[in-house]
Design a protein around this motif. Structure first.
Motif, short mmCIF file in Angstrom:
data_model
loop_
_atom_site.label_atom_id
_atom_site.label_comp_id
_atom_site.label_asym_id
_atom_site.label_seq_id
_atom_site.Cartn_x
_atom_site.Cartn_y
_atom_site.Cartn_z
N GLY A 148 -24.48 8.77 -10.12
CA GLY A 148 -23.68 9.95 -9.86
C GLY A 148 -23.37 10.63 -11.18
O GLY A 148 -22.74 10.04 -12.06
N ILE A 152 -19.22 14.33 -10.96
CA ILE A 152 -18.79 13.07 -10.35
C ILE A 152 -18.04 12.22 -11.37
O ILE A 152 -16.87 11.86 -11.15
N PRO A 153 -18.63 11.86 -12.53
CA PRO A 153 -17.83 11.13 -13.52
C PRO A 153 -16.73 11.97 -14.14
O PRO A 153 -15.67 11.44 -14.50
N ILE A 174 -17.24 4.72 -7.92
CA ILE A 174 -16.70 5.95 -7.37
C ILE A 174 -16.12 5.75 -5.97
O ILE A 174 -15.35 6.57 -5.47
N SER A 241 -20.99 5.87 -10.90
CA SER A 241 -20.63 7.09 -11.63
C SER A 241 -21.00 6.89 -13.09
O SER A 241 -20.52 5.96 -13.75
#
Length: 262
Positions: A148, A152-153, A174, A241
């Motif tokens: 991801g 996302i991160p 995540i 992530s």
């Protein structure tokens, strides 16, 4: 568009280069990238899998068949704009007392509710996924691992480890998002929520909404369930992530540049 799908395929190639998967002929890792306006998915599929979204990538003399798709208007910011247009007052994706974007006054009727907010996002995603599934049957996505990247991160990094306490290390899992949302957003108290937020205050107002959307987009109704038409439906163990690989930031933008210049 085809150009954006090609960019997603180039990012897939770049991330796997950095991971060393092409050098060892290891199983490659797919990508799920979330931007502000669009979202991208790319992963390797069997050679005999037929789909109009497949692109060929030749690496070290070996041909990889990459399913790559881009969804314009399913990025974080655009999805939230659509949600606000659908429910302009009493929106379930904002904590009570949340200032609206650009310094707007809070809506007196907003009240965060994870389930209702997530269902609102499902209704936005459904038309896109029903006509062009991101993880079509027969593609082998069930056996794939995914990274991801993008927002996302970046969004996950906005959550403190505990009230007023920064994370000491990035968290790759995540699937923990609902836990953070539950403790920080569900009480519907803006001042309490801010204790869990890490970053400039002007970015705080959309974190509960964005985090709920990310979880809905990635996992569906709940972590560990099979794919549904209105989400990727990934299993928690399939996705990590990832903000950087070998100190190199993950980036879809660079893949788009490669696609355009080629």
């Amino acid at each position: 568009t085809r150009k954006e799908s090609s960019a997603a395929s180039d990012v897939y190639k770049r991330q796997n280069y950095l991971m060393g998967n092409f050098d060892t002929n290891a199983q490659t890792v797919g990508i799920v990238e979330m931007g502000g306006a669009s979202a991208q998915v790319a992963y390797s599929v069997p050679e005999n899998f037929s789909n109009p979204n497949i692109l060929k990538q030749v690496v070290n003399g070996r041909t990889h068949y990459v399913f790559a798709i881009s969804y314009l208007d399913l990025g974080l910011d655009q999805a939230l704009r659509t949600a606000l247009a659908k429910v302009p007052e009493g929106n379930p994706c904002f904590v009570s007392g949340t200032p609206r974007a650009a310094g707007g006054l809070p809506s007196s009727t907003d009240r965060f509710d994870f389930e209702i907010c997530r269902n609102l996002f499902f209704s936005i995603m459904a038309p896109f996924f029903s006509s062009n599934a991101p993880l079509p049957s027969g593609s082998g996505f069930e056996e794939m691992r995914f990274a991801g990247i993008g927002a996302i991160p970046a969004k996950f990094a906005r959550w403190n480890a505990s009230p007023n306490t920064l994370r000491t290390a990035p968290d790759e899992d995540i699937s923990k998002l609902p836990d953070a949302v539950e403790v920080a957003c569900t009480p519907n108290n803006w001042d309490l929520f801010l204790q869990w937020f890490n970053g400039p205050k002007e970015f705080a107002n959309d974190l509960c909404a964005h985090s709920t959307y990310l979880h809905a987009f990635l996992f569906g109704a709940r972590v560990g369930t099979p794919a549904s038409v209105a989400s990727l439906g990934l299993f928690a163990a399939q996705l990590k992530s990832i903000a950087a690989i070998k100190q190199t930031p993950t980036s879809w933008t660079r893949g788009l540049i490669v696609a355009i210049t080629n």
